[in-house]
Design a protein around this motif. Structure first.
Motif, PDB file in Angstrom:
ATOM      1  N   MET A 116       0.829  -1.208   0.000  1.00 32.19           N
ATOM      2  CA  MET A 116       0.000   0.000   0.000  1.00 32.19           C
ATOM      3  C   MET A 116       0.861   1.255   0.000  1.00 32.19           C
ATOM      4  O   MET A 116       0.495   2.270  -0.620  1.00 32.19           O
ATOM      5  CB  MET A 116      -0.937  -0.012   1.201  1.00 32.19           C
ATOM      6  CG  MET A 116      -2.005  -1.099   1.136  1.00 32.19           C
ATOM      7  SD  MET A 116      -3.059  -1.168   2.615  1.00 32.19           S
ATOM      8  CE  MET A 116      -4.032   0.317   2.396  1.00 32.19           C
ATOM      9  N   ILE A 117       2.002   1.204   0.686  1.00 32.62           N
ATOM     10  CA  ILE A 117       2.913   2.358   0.681  1.00 32.62           C
ATOM     11  C   ILE A 117       3.376   2.635  -0.748  1.00 32.62           C
ATOM     12  O   ILE A 117       3.431   3.784  -1.196  1.00 32.62           O
ATOM     13  CB  ILE A 117       4.115   2.106   1.603  1.00 32.62           C
ATOM     14  CG1 ILE A 117       3.675   2.132   3.070  1.00 32.62           C
ATOM     15  CG2 ILE A 117       5.213   3.147   1.362  1.00 32.62           C
ATOM     16  CD1 ILE A 117       4.773   1.762   4.054  1.00 32.62           C
TER      17      ILE A 117
ATOM     18  N   GLU B 157       3.252   6.259  -5.446  1.00 29.81           N
ATOM     19  CA  GLU B 157       3.140   6.469  -6.892  1.00 29.81           C
ATOM     20  C   GLU B 157       1.923   7.314  -7.236  1.00 29.81           C
ATOM     21  O   GLU B 157       2.007   8.276  -8.016  1.00 29.81           O
ATOM     22  CB  GLU B 157       3.055   5.117  -7.605  1.00 29.81           C
ATOM     23  CG  GLU B 157       2.930   5.237  -9.127  1.00 29.81           C
ATOM     24  CD  GLU B 157       2.881   3.888  -9.826  1.00 29.81           C
ATOM     25  OE1 GLU B 157       2.250   3.807 -10.895  1.00 29.81           O
ATOM     26  OE2 GLU B 157       3.480   2.916  -9.294  1.00 29.81           O
ATOM     27  N   LYS B 158       0.784   7.006  -6.635  1.00 23.09           N
ATOM     28  CA  LYS B 158      -0.437   7.739  -6.948  1.00 23.09           C
ATOM     29  C   LYS B 158      -0.378   9.190  -6.467  1.00 23.09           C
ATOM     30  O   LYS B 158      -0.932  10.084  -7.111  1.00 23.09           O
ATOM     31  CB  LYS B 158      -1.641   7.026  -6.324  1.00 23.09           C
ATOM     32  CG  LYS B 158      -1.967   5.687  -6.973  1.00 23.09           C
ATOM     33  CD  LYS B 158      -3.211   5.060  -6.382  1.00 23.09           C
ATOM     34  CE  LYS B 158      -3.567   3.761  -7.081  1.00 23.09           C
ATOM     35  NZ  LYS B 158      -4.833   3.182  -6.601  1.00 23.09           N
TER      36      LYS B 158
ATOM     37  N   LEU C 262      10.364  -1.529  -3.013  1.00 22.82           N
ATOM     38  CA  LEU C 262       8.931  -1.363  -3.213  1.00 22.82           C
ATOM     39  C   LEU C 262       8.459  -2.146  -4.428  1.00 22.82           C
ATOM     40  O   LEU C 262       7.382  -2.756  -4.415  1.00 22.82           O
ATOM     41  CB  LEU C 262       8.584   0.117  -3.379  1.00 22.82           C
ATOM     42  CG  LEU C 262       8.684   0.990  -2.122  1.00 22.82           C
ATOM     43  CD1 LEU C 262       8.501   2.457  -2.481  1.00 22.82           C
ATOM     44  CD2 LEU C 262       7.654   0.572  -1.086  1.00 22.82           C
ATOM     45  N   ASN C 263       9.280  -2.137  -5.477  1.00 17.30           N
ATOM     46  CA  ASN C 263       8.942  -2.923  -6.662  1.00 17.30           C
ATOM     47  C   ASN C 263       9.087  -4.413  -6.381  1.00 17.30           C
ATOM     48  O   ASN C 263       8.300  -5.236  -6.863  1.00 17.30           O
ATOM     49  CB  ASN C 263       9.833  -2.524  -7.839  1.00 17.30           C
ATOM     50  CG  ASN C 263       9.471  -1.152  -8.389  1.00 17.30           C
ATOM     51  OD1 ASN C 263       8.295  -0.778  -8.388  1.00 17.30           O
ATOM     52  ND2 ASN C 263      10.463  -0.410  -8.838  1.00 17.30           N
TER      53      ASN C 263
ATOM     54  N   MET D 237      10.262   2.375   5.944  1.00 18.23           N
ATOM     55  CA  MET D 237       9.960   2.849   4.591  1.00 18.23           C
ATOM     56  C   MET D 237       9.057   4.077   4.645  1.00 18.23           C
ATOM     57  O   MET D 237       9.284   5.069   3.955  1.00 18.23           O
ATOM     58  CB  MET D 237       9.317   1.732   3.771  1.00 18.23           C
ATOM     59  CG  MET D 237       8.783   2.197   2.413  1.00 18.23           C
ATOM     60  SD  MET D 237      10.018   3.047   1.392  1.00 18.23           S
ATOM     61  CE  MET D 237      10.923   1.636   0.755  1.00 18.23           C
ATOM     62  N   TRP D 238       8.011   3.995   5.492  1.00 14.99           N
ATOM     63  CA  TRP D 238       7.114   5.152   5.587  1.00 14.99           C
ATOM     64  C   TRP D 238       7.867   6.384   6.083  1.00 14.99           C
ATOM     65  O   TRP D 238       7.647   7.488   5.598  1.00 14.99           O
ATOM     66  CB  TRP D 238       5.936   4.846   6.500  1.00 14.99           C
ATOM     67  CG  TRP D 238       4.992   6.008   6.605  1.00 14.99           C
ATOM     68  CD1 TRP D 238       4.837   6.856   7.646  1.00 14.99           C
ATOM     69  CD2 TRP D 238       4.110   6.466   5.586  1.00 14.99           C
ATOM     70  NE1 TRP D 238       3.901   7.812   7.357  1.00 14.99           N
ATOM     71  CE2 TRP D 238       3.436   7.603   6.095  1.00 14.99           C
ATOM     72  CE3 TRP D 238       3.813   6.025   4.299  1.00 14.99           C
ATOM     73  CZ2 TRP D 238       2.489   8.298   5.361  1.00 14.99           C
ATOM     74  CZ3 TRP D 238       2.859   6.728   3.561  1.00 14.99           C
ATOM     75  CH2 TRP D 238       2.217   7.844   4.083  1.00 14.99           C
TER      76      TRP D 238
END
Length: 496
Positions: free
Chosen positions: A389-390, A395-396, A463-464, A482-483
């Motif tokens: 989700m992160i 990206e969005k 992330l990928n 990461m967040w």
């Protein structure tokens, strides 16, 4: 009067500060004030600074005894200074502080004022603790004071006359809302027990952010009419589901003052969406708008206060009642069992902090919904789902930011076969930030884009990998890390 602190003056067992209801043993009262009201801090202040006499304790005569109705913390501190053994769990610390005093016996007597009756004492107490003359009581304590007045048979109009300098409606409203939530018969016994805990009491400021909001009041239709009737536009079963959703979120700690720090925060938006669905699902059983709620009482003295049709919080509507809303109904969601951490071990956080990440109104609803879901997910249970989700929200969010700037990322050459993926979005953002600033964000974007400035699991490649590599996995700590690494990017992307 001047009284001996150990022999001639007593703590008030009905003191609104107490967590223990109507405590009978003075030792229990002292312990409560040390555990829950930081009486030890007052001991330290007295021993290091001196006993300040600008505020004189107030006593009442009850059955021939002098009982302090204002100044219980001070009296508890003075009693403990004279005899540290009264508070065994704090004995050594109190004794060490008392040793700083040149003459402990000088504090063995206390000067007090005698109130003629409880009513006169209450007026002074309320002015001190719910006005601006000193640090106010906590929300639950403020509500408890006026709830006690209502339970004693006081009418709202009587309270308004008696306490003209205090926003009485606000406190009465708060007291009734708390009672309304506590009166629901929750299907999950764990939630029922939760409403008796200190964790619930500490979370009342969180509850206030919900029930004081215009969205919540309009959704539930809760209002106090001029004649004291309490009305709502949702049925008791629907309100039960609403209360269950809110209390479950507070219990699970994904609803708190940080996640609800704004009506535009992801968690607030997500919660209101959830409550609207609950109301929509219960439409057939909902009474017509403005009808009187079953079980609502008709006067302030009976558990609901008249507010003259105005809102104590400035929103145009007002409180609920203390009447039972425990009609049988399904819950708003499945209950979860929270495992308690071992004694002495700090409890790990469950949710990401999205308090400063608020999507503008112009951003797509899909992104707002995803942010709300991300704020609610239990990272400890679902670290890999969180990681996925992160990646999606990063990206969005960059794409929404570019769109708000009327920029087509694909047209800048950052694409593969006409498709813009996370790496392309980060490349574009880096190219955009370099000439436009802020400069501090360059290294942040570069670090996430390449992974050279941070650990691998904080990079876009990881992330990928979590999205495409069926052998790659992360844990909760890596999800939080990461967040943390993209927090600055997310905040920037929310301000086009």
């Amino acid at each position: 009067m001047e009284l001996d602190v150990l022999k001639e003056v007593h703590l008030d067992p009905k003191n609104v500060r107490l967590e223990v209801a109507d405590a009978k043993v003075e030792a229990d009262i002292i312990e409560d004030l040390f555990v829950n009201e930081d009486a030890l801090g007052l001991v330290e202040g007295i021993c290091k600074v001196g006993y300040l006499t600008h505020e004189t304790p107030v006593v009442l005569k009850r059955r021939g005894k002098s009982v302090v109705v204002e100044g219980n913390r001070r009296l508890a501190a003075l009693k403990a200074i004279q005899n540290p053994m009264l508070v065994p769990d704090y004995q050594a610390r109190i004794a060490a502080l008392a040793a700083l005093l040149p003459d402990r016996s000088a504090l063995s007597k206390i000067r007090v004022m005698v109130a003629p009756n409880q009513t006169e004492a209450d007026q002074l107490i309320a002015a001190i603790h719910t006005g601006n003359l000193r640090k106010a009581w906590s929300p639950s304590r403020q509500a408890a004071f006026f709830q006690a007045q209502i339970d004693a048979g006081r009418k709202l109009n009587e309270l308004l006359t008696r306490y003209p300098t205090i926003d009485v409606r606000k406190f009465v409203f708060r007291a009734h809302i708390i009672n309304l939530f506590k009166s629901v018969k929750y299907d999950d016994a764990e939630l029922q027990d939760f409403l008796t805990t200190k964790k619930w009491a500490r979370g009342l400021s969180t509850l206030a952010r919900i029930y004081e909001s215009k969205d919540f009041l309009e959704l539930t239709g809760l209002a106090m009419q001029a004649d004291g009737r309490v009305t709502k536009t949702v049925s008791d079963p629907v309100f039960k589901n609403i209360a269950t959703a809110i209390v479950q979120g507070m219990h699970d700690e994904n609803i708190n003052t940080r996640s609800l720090n704004s009506v535009k925060s992801p968690r607030y938006t997500q919660l209101m969406g959830e409550l609207r669905r609950i109301v929509a699902d219960g439409t057939e059983s909902t009474r017509p708008s403005g009808s009187e709620a079953p079980g609502a009482t008709g006067s302030a003295g009976g558990g609901a206060a008249a507010a003259g049709g105005s809102s104590p919080t400035g929103t145009g509507t007002s409180s609920g009642s203390g009447a039972s809303t425990g009609a049988a109904s399904g819950t708003a969601g499945g209950a979860t069992t929270t495992k308690q951490p071992p004694a002495g071990k700090k409890k790990k956080p469950k949710n990401l902090d999205l308090g400063q990440v608020k999507a503008p109104d112009s951003y797509p609803e899909a992104l707002k919904l995803l942010l709300g879901e991300l704020s609610e997910i239990d990272v400890q249970k679902f670290p890999n789902a969180t990681f996925l989700m992160i990646r999606a929200v990063l990206e969005k969010s960059i794409k929404a930011f570019a769109e708000a700037k009327s920029i087509d990322i694909k047209a800048t050459g950052n694409n593969q076969n006409g498709r813009v993926q996370l790496g392309h979005a980060l490349n574009w953002l880096l190219d955009y930030v370099k000439p436009n600033g802020p400069k501090y964000l360059i290294q942040v974007v570069e670090g996430v884009r390449t992974g050279k400035l941070v650990t691998y699991t904080n990079s876009s490649d990881s992330l990928n990998a979590v999205n495409h590599n069926h052998h790659f996995k992360v844990d909760a700590d890596q999800a939080f890390a990461m967040w943390s690494s993209i927090d600055s990017i997310m905040r920037y992307a929310m301000k086009p």
